[in-house]
Design a protein around this motif. Structure first.
Motif, PDB file in Angstrom:
ATOM      1  N   GLN A  32      46.218  22.392  23.491  1.00 51.23           N
ATOM      2  CA  GLN A  32      45.524  23.334  24.351  1.00 51.23           C
ATOM      3  C   GLN A  32      45.746  24.723  23.778  1.00 51.23           C
ATOM      4  N   CYS A  33      44.655  25.427  23.574  1.00 52.07           N
ATOM      5  CA  CYS A  33      44.758  26.777  23.040  1.00 52.07           C
ATOM      6  C   CYS A  33      45.291  27.709  24.120  1.00 52.07           C
ATOM      7  N   MET A  34      46.407  28.344  23.813  1.00 49.27           N
ATOM      8  CA  MET A  34      47.040  29.225  24.793  1.00 49.27           C
ATOM      9  C   MET A  34      46.860  30.692  24.420  1.00 49.27           C
ATOM     10  N   TRP A  35      45.832  30.953  23.633  1.00 45.07           N
ATOM     11  CA  TRP A  35      45.554  32.337  23.253  1.00 45.07           C
ATOM     12  C   TRP A  35      45.269  33.154  24.503  1.00 45.07           C
ATOM     13  N   LEU A  46      40.687  22.785  24.631  1.00 44.52           N
ATOM     14  CA  LEU A  46      41.373  21.632  24.053  1.00 44.52           C
ATOM     15  C   LEU A  46      40.753  21.263  22.717  1.00 44.52           C
ATOM     16  N   LEU A  47      41.587  21.148  21.708  1.00 42.57           N
ATOM     17  CA  LEU A  47      41.051  20.784  20.397  1.00 42.57           C
ATOM     18  C   LEU A  47      42.142  20.182  19.536  1.00 42.57           C
ATOM     19  N   ARG A  48      41.713  19.531  18.468  1.00 41.18           N
ATOM     20  CA  ARG A  48      42.676  18.944  17.547  1.00 41.18           C
ATOM     21  C   ARG A  48      43.336  20.021  16.704  1.00 41.18           C
ATOM     22  N   GLY A  49      44.580  19.744  16.312  1.00 42.96           N
ATOM     23  CA  GLY A  49      45.321  20.701  15.508  1.00 42.96           C
ATOM     24  C   GLY A  49      44.591  21.122  14.254  1.00 42.96           C
ATOM     25  N   HIS A  50      43.880  20.180  13.655  1.00 42.70           N
ATOM     26  CA  HIS A  50      43.131  20.483  12.438  1.00 42.70           C
ATOM     27  C   HIS A  50      42.119  21.600  12.651  1.00 42.70           C
ATOM     28  N   ASN A  51      41.625  21.698  13.863  1.00 43.10           N
ATOM     29  CA  ASN A  51      40.543  22.654  14.131  1.00 43.10           C
ATOM     30  C   ASN A  51      41.029  23.997  14.660  1.00 43.10           C
ATOM     31  N   MET A  52      42.351  24.115  14.813  1.00 45.87           N
ATOM     32  CA  MET A  52      42.857  25.322  15.467  1.00 45.87           C
ATOM     33  C   MET A  52      42.595  26.582  14.644  1.00 45.87           C
ATOM     34  N   SER A  53      42.753  26.530  13.322  1.00 41.49           N
ATOM     35  CA  SER A  53      42.556  27.763  12.563  1.00 41.49           C
ATOM     36  C   SER A  53      41.093  28.193  12.612  1.00 41.49           C
ATOM     37  N   ALA A  54      40.173  27.229  12.563  1.00 40.40           N
ATOM     38  CA  ALA A  54      38.751  27.561  12.680  1.00 40.40           C
ATOM     39  C   ALA A  54      38.451  28.127  14.062  1.00 40.40           C
ATOM     40  N   HIS A  55      39.086  27.556  15.068  1.00 34.66           N
ATOM     41  CA  HIS A  55      38.897  28.027  16.439  1.00 34.66           C
ATOM     42  C   HIS A  55      39.395  29.472  16.592  1.00 34.66           C
ATOM     43  N   GLU A  58      36.847  31.677  14.795  1.00 29.26           N
ATOM     44  CA  GLU A  58      35.520  31.833  15.388  1.00 29.26           C
ATOM     45  C   GLU A  58      35.563  32.397  16.805  1.00 29.26           C
ATOM     46  N   VAL A  59      36.527  31.925  17.575  1.00 23.44           N
ATOM     47  CA  VAL A  59      36.534  32.295  18.985  1.00 23.44           C
ATOM     48  C   VAL A  59      37.377  33.538  19.252  1.00 23.44           C
ATOM     49  N   HIS A  60      38.489  33.668  18.533  1.00 29.91           N
ATOM     50  CA  HIS A  60      39.393  34.777  18.839  1.00 29.91           C
ATOM     51  C   HIS A  60      39.378  35.884  17.789  1.00 29.91           C
ATOM     52  N   GLY A  61      38.453  35.764  16.855  1.00 30.83           N
ATOM     53  CA  GLY A  61      38.261  36.859  15.907  1.00 30.83           C
ATOM     54  C   GLY A  61      39.394  37.061  14.926  1.00 30.83           C
ATOM     55  N   ILE A  62      40.156  35.989  14.641  1.00 34.62           N
ATOM     56  CA  ILE A  62      41.235  36.102  13.667  1.00 34.62           C
ATOM     57  C   ILE A  62      40.660  35.884  12.277  1.00 34.62           C
ATOM     58  N   HIS A  63      40.139  36.924  11.708  1.00 36.37           N
ATOM     59  CA  HIS A  63      39.641  36.823  10.348  1.00 36.37           C
ATOM     60  C   HIS A  63      39.709  38.197   9.702  1.00 36.37           C
ATOM     61  N   GLY A  64      39.403  38.216   8.427  1.00 38.61           N
ATOM     62  CA  GLY A  64      39.563  39.440   7.659  1.00 38.61           C
ATOM     63  C   GLY A  64      40.406  39.124   6.454  1.00 38.61           C
ATOM     64  N   SER A  65      40.926  40.131   5.812  1.00 36.94           N
ATOM     65  CA  SER A  65      41.755  39.873   4.642  1.00 36.94           C
ATOM     66  C   SER A  65      43.072  39.252   5.105  1.00 36.94           C
ATOM     67  N   GLU A  66      43.661  38.456   4.232  1.00 38.03           N
ATOM     68  CA  GLU A  66      44.890  37.754   4.615  1.00 38.03           C
ATOM     69  C   GLU A  66      46.021  38.713   4.933  1.00 38.03           C
TER      70      GLU A  66
END
Ligand code: ZN
Ligand code: ZN
Ligand code: ZN
Length: 123
Positions: A32-35, A46-55, A58-66
């Motif tokens: 369960q995403c607790m963001w 609710l999502l699989r662990g594999h999909n959490m980074s994509a989630h 896409e959903v929480h705007g965690i992107h950009g340069s590393e």
């Protein structure tokens, strides 16, 4: 609307199982995403662990340069990290993901496991 799907955030002192290792999770499980959102709400998706980074991307705007700094809002954690470290931080600290080898050894990082597997006799 209270879900008890993922109910192991309390400490496991009452454990009577034979395994002495801390309980670890795998990326194949559902999480369960607790963001955190403002007003003390959580994402609760609710999502699989594999999909959490994509989630998170896409959903929480965690992107950009590393190397960009972001705040971890998982359960209102508040820690500031690089994007690169954030995903690992969430997996390790909040989702308690461990990468395990067939020989029983567990590793906190997938690349460490890959290195181990090259030398492991159980493969
Ligand atoms: Zn979420
Ligand atoms: Zn955190
Ligand atoms: Zn091994």
């Amino acid at each position: 609307m209270s879900s008890h799907f993922y109910n192991c955030s309390s400490n496991g002192l009452s454990e009577s199982s034979t395994a002495p290792v801390p309980r670890a999770h795998s990326l194949a499980e559902m999480f369960q995403c607790m963001w955190g959102y403002p007003q003390g709400l959580h994402c609760n998706y609710l999502l699989r662990g594999h999909n959490m980074s994509a989630h998170l991307h896409e959903v929480h705007g965690i992107h950009g340069s590393e190397k960009s700094r972001v705040e971890c809002k998982w359960n209102h954690c508040g820690q500031e990290l690089n994007i690169e470290s954030l995903l690992r931080h969430v997996e390790l600290i909040h989702m308690r993901i461990a990468y395990s080898c067939d020989c029983g050894e567990t590793f906190s990082r997938g690349d460490t496991l890959d290195t181990h597997k090259k030398h492991c006799s159980s493969q």
